[in-house]
Design a protein around this motif. Structure first.
Motif, PDB file in Angstrom:
ATOM      1  N   GLY A 125      48.556  37.830  49.628  1.00 25.68           N
ATOM      2  CA  GLY A 125      48.000  37.267  50.849  1.00 25.68           C
ATOM      3  C   GLY A 125      47.191  38.210  51.708  1.00 25.68           C
ATOM      4  O   GLY A 125      46.702  37.824  52.771  1.00 25.68           O
ATOM      5  N   VAL A 126      47.019  39.454  51.308  1.00 25.16           N
ATOM      6  CA  VAL A 126      46.216  40.397  52.084  1.00 25.16           C
ATOM      7  C   VAL A 126      44.745  40.065  51.845  1.00 25.16           C
ATOM      8  O   VAL A 126      44.326  39.880  50.705  1.00 25.16           O
ATOM      9  CB  VAL A 126      46.524  41.863  51.680  1.00 25.16           C
ATOM     10  CG1 VAL A 126      45.662  42.838  52.460  1.00 25.16           C
ATOM     11  CG2 VAL A 126      48.008  42.157  51.874  1.00 25.16           C
ATOM     12  N   ARG A 127      43.969  39.996  52.935  1.00 23.82           N
ATOM     13  CA  ARG A 127      42.559  39.633  52.813  1.00 23.82           C
ATOM     14  C   ARG A 127      41.614  40.542  53.586  1.00 23.82           C
ATOM     15  O   ARG A 127      40.426  40.564  53.305  1.00 23.82           O
ATOM     16  CB  ARG A 127      42.340  38.198  53.297  1.00 23.82           C
ATOM     17  CG  ARG A 127      42.965  37.161  52.422  1.00 23.82           C
ATOM     18  CD  ARG A 127      42.589  35.800  52.887  1.00 23.82           C
ATOM     19  NE  ARG A 127      43.058  34.795  51.942  1.00 23.82           N
ATOM     20  CZ  ARG A 127      43.048  33.527  52.169  1.00 23.82           C
ATOM     21  NH1 ARG A 127      42.588  33.069  53.320  1.00 23.82           N
ATOM     22  NH2 ARG A 127      43.488  32.679  51.273  1.00 23.82           N
ATOM     23  N   ARG A 128      42.128  41.233  54.563  1.00 24.19           N
ATOM     24  CA  ARG A 128      41.246  42.001  55.449  1.00 24.19           C
ATOM     25  C   ARG A 128      41.312  43.490  55.152  1.00 24.19           C
ATOM     26  O   ARG A 128      42.360  44.031  54.803  1.00 24.19           O
ATOM     27  CB  ARG A 128      41.612  41.724  56.905  1.00 24.19           C
ATOM     28  CG  ARG A 128      41.378  40.252  57.230  1.00 24.19           C
ATOM     29  CD  ARG A 128      41.653  39.919  58.654  1.00 24.19           C
ATOM     30  NE  ARG A 128      41.372  38.504  58.874  1.00 24.19           N
ATOM     31  CZ  ARG A 128      41.582  37.881  59.996  1.00 24.19           C
ATOM     32  NH1 ARG A 128      42.090  38.531  61.031  1.00 24.19           N
ATOM     33  NH2 ARG A 128      41.295  36.599  60.117  1.00 24.19           N
ATOM     34  N   PHE A 129      40.161  44.139  55.335  1.00 24.15           N
ATOM     35  CA  PHE A 129      40.002  45.557  55.023  1.00 24.15           C
ATOM     36  C   PHE A 129      41.107  46.391  55.658  1.00 24.15           C
ATOM     37  O   PHE A 129      41.767  47.179  54.979  1.00 24.15           O
ATOM     38  CB  PHE A 129      38.621  46.033  55.496  1.00 24.15           C
ATOM     39  CG  PHE A 129      38.322  47.453  55.126  1.00 24.15           C
ATOM     40  CD1 PHE A 129      37.588  47.747  53.986  1.00 24.15           C
ATOM     41  CD2 PHE A 129      38.759  48.514  55.916  1.00 24.15           C
ATOM     42  CE1 PHE A 129      37.308  49.058  53.628  1.00 24.15           C
ATOM     43  CE2 PHE A 129      38.495  49.826  55.578  1.00 24.15           C
ATOM     44  CZ  PHE A 129      37.763  50.101  54.421  1.00 24.15           C
ATOM     45  N   ASP A 130      41.298  46.248  56.964  1.00 26.17           N
ATOM     46  CA  ASP A 130      42.295  47.065  57.670  1.00 26.17           C
ATOM     47  C   ASP A 130      43.708  46.825  57.139  1.00 26.17           C
ATOM     48  O   ASP A 130      44.520  47.755  57.092  1.00 26.17           O
ATOM     49  CB  ASP A 130      42.245  46.817  59.173  1.00 26.17           C
ATOM     50  CG  ASP A 130      41.001  47.421  59.817  1.00 26.17           C
ATOM     51  OD1 ASP A 130      40.409  48.348  59.224  1.00 26.17           O
ATOM     52  OD2 ASP A 130      40.618  46.956  60.905  1.00 26.17           O
TER      53      ASP A 130
END
Length: 166
Positions: A38-43
């Motif tokens: 579920g990780v999608r964002r750069f940070d």
């Protein structure tokens, strides 16, 4: 004498080599693993993995170029993007899961760090390789390599008679 280090597999007529050409760099499969969670964002990738921002950016750019991720805007001011798995990226689920199962068996002395629970039956389990034609579970001894449409001489090693019985 030092061994020559290969810098690319691009010219090798082997599907495993071509897969490694896309996802074989350090951090790449961990980025894909996190996308499945579920990780999608750069940070968020950077925080979870502890990878340098420069390396993460290089890997994400390559994964987008290769069609494993698509870059989707989620904010205009400032411009921000999410990285979502494409169908090509989603097809890596079996690769990641099989690697996890191998690691659970051979490299996790305290036991599996995570377990996957099948949503339908509610039980923790893994995946087995099955024949796409008959549905039987198969292992490496149940299959044999034969030339396919992209075959080049030398891809399938000669087998000795003793090896064929194994």
């Amino acid at each position: 004498m030092a061994a020559m280090q290969r810098s690319t597999f691009a010219d090798m007529a082997c599907s495993v080599a071509q897969c490694l050409e896309i996802v074989g760099e350090w951090w790449t499969l961990l980025i894909v693993r996190d996308a499945f969670m579920g990780v999608r964002r750069f940070d968020d990738f950077q925080t979870r993995l502890g990878v340098s921002r420069n390396v993460l950016n290089q890997r994400l750019v390559r994964l987008v170029e290769q069609g494993v991720f698509e870059k989707v805007p989620y904010s205009d001011h400032p411009p921000r993007f999410e990285y979502r798995l494409t169908d090509k990226g989603k097809d890596l689920w079996g690769v990641i899961t099989t690697m996890r199962q191998w690691g659970d068996r051979w490299a996790a002395p305290a036991g599996p760090p995570i377990e996957l629970v099948h949503k339908d039956c509610g039980r923790a389990g893994g995946i087995d390789l099955t024949c796409s034609e008959c549905g039987e579970t198969v292992g490496y001894r149940d299959m044999r390599a034969t030339p396919g449409p992209g075959y080049r001489d030398g891809l399938i090693p000669e087998r000795r008679a003793a090896d064929q019985r194994a």
